[in-house]
Design an enzyme around this catalytic site. Structure first.
Site, short mmCIF file in Angstrom:
data_model
loop_
_atom_site.label_atom_id
_atom_site.label_comp_id
_atom_site.label_asym_id
_atom_site.label_seq_id
_atom_site.Cartn_x
_atom_site.Cartn_y
_atom_site.Cartn_z
N ASP A 16 -49.44 30.48 38.53
CA ASP A 16 -50.47 30.73 37.55
C ASP A 16 -50.85 32.16 37.48
OD1 ASP A 16 -51.16 28.06 37.31
OD2 ASP A 16 -51.87 27.76 39.25
N ARG B 209 -59.14 33.18 42.05
CA ARG B 209 -57.79 33.45 41.91
C ARG B 209 -57.45 34.58 41.41
NH1 ARG B 209 -54.16 28.36 40.84
NH2 ARG B 209 -53.01 29.97 41.79
N HIS C 50 -54.01 21.23 34.16
CA HIS C 50 -53.25 22.02 33.22
C HIS C 50 -52.32 21.46 32.25
CE1 HIS C 50 -53.45 25.14 36.87
NE2 HIS C 50 -54.35 25.83 35.92
N CYS D 43 -45.83 24.70 39.78
CA CYS D 43 -46.92 25.85 40.27
C CYS D 43 -46.17 26.58 41.31
CB CYS D 43 -48.28 25.32 40.63
SG CYS D 43 -48.70 23.78 39.65
N1 GLY Z 1 -56.12 24.19 43.31
C1 GLY Z 1 -55.27 24.65 42.42
C2 GLY Z 1 -56.22 25.29 41.27
O1 GLY Z 1 -57.31 24.61 40.93
O2 GLY Z 1 -56.01 26.37 40.68
#
Ligand code: GLY
Length: 257
Positions: free
Chosen positions: A66, A85, A160, A245
């Site tokens: 990601d 993130r 996604h 991922c």
């Molecule tokens: N748990 C993966 C995401 O939501 O990015």
């Protein structure tokens, strides 16, 4: 040679981001076993696996796809849609700098690598809960000089774009049509998945890594001539993660020193 960057399962994965799933307890030990089997599968297919240590402060950091996109010519440090993130890229950036010149997306762009489906020189980008139009525009500005075309695709009902569709190679896209505007893939051969959890498949050459929870998808792909490896990713799936991922796969002239 082909390199796969992976990262260990965070001890805090239970606190991961969730968008379309209800929270369910994650067995971290089992998630680690499943992740180790995934890494072993990649190594068995001849990839050099760079396995980074887990990041206790980043519950979703196992999903290394990601925060970055690696192309032959350049790596783009993305800007994940979930604020929790955004720090995951730091350690990836240090490694990727050894292999590629870097570009970076900036605020207000948001873009998760899970929303990127690359088919040769065409890069489809899901407009999702995580990735926005500014992300598409900034990505296009970063990669068009290298001859890539960036095309936005509407995604609905899933996290996604690659929850809904995967590129298998040879102009073929595996797709779960309820979740994506399949018209975006006009000119490509489309294969419909019999199970929604089967739409995320990692293609390594002629071999496809398919979730064990999607046996009918695996059977269909085998019937069409692909070699299939079934992998149990049930614990990582509870964190709304899938097979693509968990790695960043790219080619490099030399192995890491
Ligand atoms: N748990 C993966 C995401 O939501 O990015």
């Amino acid at each position: 040679m082909q390199i796969a960057i992976t990262r260990g399962v965070s001890p805090s994965m239970d606190s991961c981001e969730l968008t379309f799933l209800e929270r369910a307890p994650i067995d971290i030990a089992r998630a680690r076993e499943q992740h180790a089997a995934y890494e072993a599968c990649l190594a068995g297919l001849g990839l050099h696996v760079i396995s980074l240590p887990a990041e206790p402060g980043f519950p979703d950091a196992v999903f290394v796809e990601d925060p970055a996109l690696v192309l032959e010519e350049v790596a783009v440090i993305l800007r994940p849609g979930a604020a929790s993130r955004r720090g995951e890229a730091d350690s990836l950036e240090r490694i990727l700098a050894a292999y590629r010149p870097l570009r970076r997306l900036r605020d207000p762009a948001t873009l998760d690598g899970g929303d990127i489906l690359r088919a040769g020189k065409t890069i489809y980008v899901g407009l999702s809960a995580r990735s926005n139009a500014a992300g598409v525009q900034q990505l296009a500005a970063a990669v068009e000089p290298f001859g890539y075309a960036v095309r936005p695709v509407l995604v609905r009902g899933c996290l996604h774009l690659k929850s809904a569709a995967s590129y298998l190679g040879e102009g073929t896209v595996l797709v779960h049509r309820p979740w994506v505007d399949a018209g975006a893939f006009a000119g490509m051969k489309l294969i419909d998945v019999p199970e929604e959890c089967g739409a995320n498949v990692l293609a390594i050459g002629q071999t496809l890594l398919v979730a064990k929870a999607a046996p009918r998808t695996a059977e269909r792909l085998e019937q069409l001539g692909w070699q299939v490896r079934l992998l149990d990713n049930s614990e990582l799936a509870k964190a709304e993660g899938a097979l693509t991922c968990c790695s960043l796969v790219f080619t490099a002239a030399l192995p890491p020193s």
